[in-house]
Scaffold this active site. Structure first.
Site: not given
Length: 363
Positions: A327-328
């Site tokens: 993610g991110e």
């Protein structure tokens, strides 16, 4: 609302959202970029998917002289009330901790973006923290969503204002000279919200689109799937429209990313998607404002089970298959690096005449 006007995100409503219209990317520029690729001293279609993707970027930006040297990762950060039900291994405090690390370039996306000279722009759209966070853009709609097991996650006003925040962030990036943006997010519990939205949008069983997130046990995964099934029944999401789905079981980060996708289409800025959460946001955006998908660049497949169905629905084909689940915006940053490398061939092109061999022909 003027399509190229700046949205006043705090007063954006369904009426304004419904008035948005998307122009089709320039097909003439797309063909010109593909023709330029054919003139480079290499086998026809030798750069594979990157020839089509760079042609798409040219069509979006309106030029065959493609430059993505100034790039940003817009990271929508928010907490999710459903975390109360134990759908994650950790609590909401981790969202704030990771976001604070982002401001110091100490998170995964910060390290990776710094390597390719991309700027990271964390946005507080709904972190469960009342005071502003230094180094984070403050666009807070609320201190997280509500627990959708008990009540709807958001009001319609909150959901649509969050979409408008995403649109506005792309506008700001465009005005600051950014040529491409990547979609990132941070919010504990957002694989649950994204799975719930995906199940409702795709009209499929929760089990088909719900994965382990950050590493749930078998029991935890079963409970997560059951909660999503119950919520879909509770809010009658089989018959709900896209805004109602987002409002009932979505997250502020997802809504903000949907806005980023729409903003990319409105302001002709390519948007590189990340994993499952940004893909759910992309499908929301396409359903809200048809035509948005033509401005989206896929990056990686990820591990969550919803990805394949979402990509099929969006007619997008990811390039990276690294089984990532970080993610991110990390997968999107990897894609930005690959696009840079592909464009080094395109922009500094060596022609057949340069190396004195006969040009390959397209048959």
């Amino acid at each position: 609302m003027e399509c190229l006007g700046r949205p006043v995100w705090s007063s954006f409503r369904r009426k304004e959202l419904n008035q948005l219209r998307i122009e089709t990317p320039d097909s003439k520029i797309r063909k010109r970029v593909l023709r330029n690729w054919d003139l480079i001293a290499k086998p026809i279609d030798g750069m594979g998917s990157f020839e089509a993707l760079t042609a798409q970027i040219g069509a979006i930006t309106g030029t065959d002289k493609i430059d993505i040297s100034k790039k940003a990762v817009i990271i929508m950060c928010a907490d999710n009330g459903i975390v109360e039900e134990g759908v994650s291994q950790c609590g909401q405090e981790v969202t704030l901790a990771v976001v604070q690390a982002m401001t110091k370039k100490q998170s995964s996306v910060g390290r990776m973006a710094e390597k390719i000279r991309a700027d990271t722009i964390p946005v507080d759209i709904g972190i469960n923290q009342k005071s502003p966070i230094p180094g984070v853009v403050d666009r807070k709609i609320s201190c997280g969503t509500r627990n959708f097991k008990k009540e709807k996650a958001m009001t319609e006003t909150e959901a649509i204002q969050a979409v408008a925040v995403g649109i506005d962030m792309v506008f700001s990036c465009k005005m600051a000279g950014y040529q491409i943006v990547a979609a990132g997010e941070m919010g504990i519990g957002n694989t649950t919200t994204s799975s719930a939205v995906a199940a409702a949008l795709l009209h499929c069983e929760a089990e088909r689109v719900t994965g382990r997130g950050a590493g749930l046990s078998d029991e935890g995964l079963f409970c997560k799937q059951q909660m999503i099934k119950e919520a879909i029944e509770k809010y009658d999401l089989e018959k709900a429209d896209v805004v109602d789905i987002l409002t009932s079981v979505g997250g502020l980060d997802i809504a903000g990313l949907a806005g980023v996708c729409i903003g990319g289409a409105l302001y002709h800025v390519p948007v590189v998607l990340d994993g499952v959460i940004s893909m759910v946001a992309a499908l929301l955006a396409e359903r809200m404002v048809p035509g948005t998908r033509a401005y989206l660049i896929p990056s990686h497949k990820g591990k969550e089970p919803a990805v394949e169905m979402l990509m099929k629905e969006l007619k997008l084909e990811p390039v990276i298959d690294g089984k990532m689940a970080l993610g991110e915006g990390t997968g999107a940053v990897m894609m930005l690096a690959l696009l840079d490398m592909a464009l080094s061939v395109y922009n500094d092109r060596t022609t057949f005449s340069d190396i004195e061999i006969e040009q390959y022909k397209r048959h």
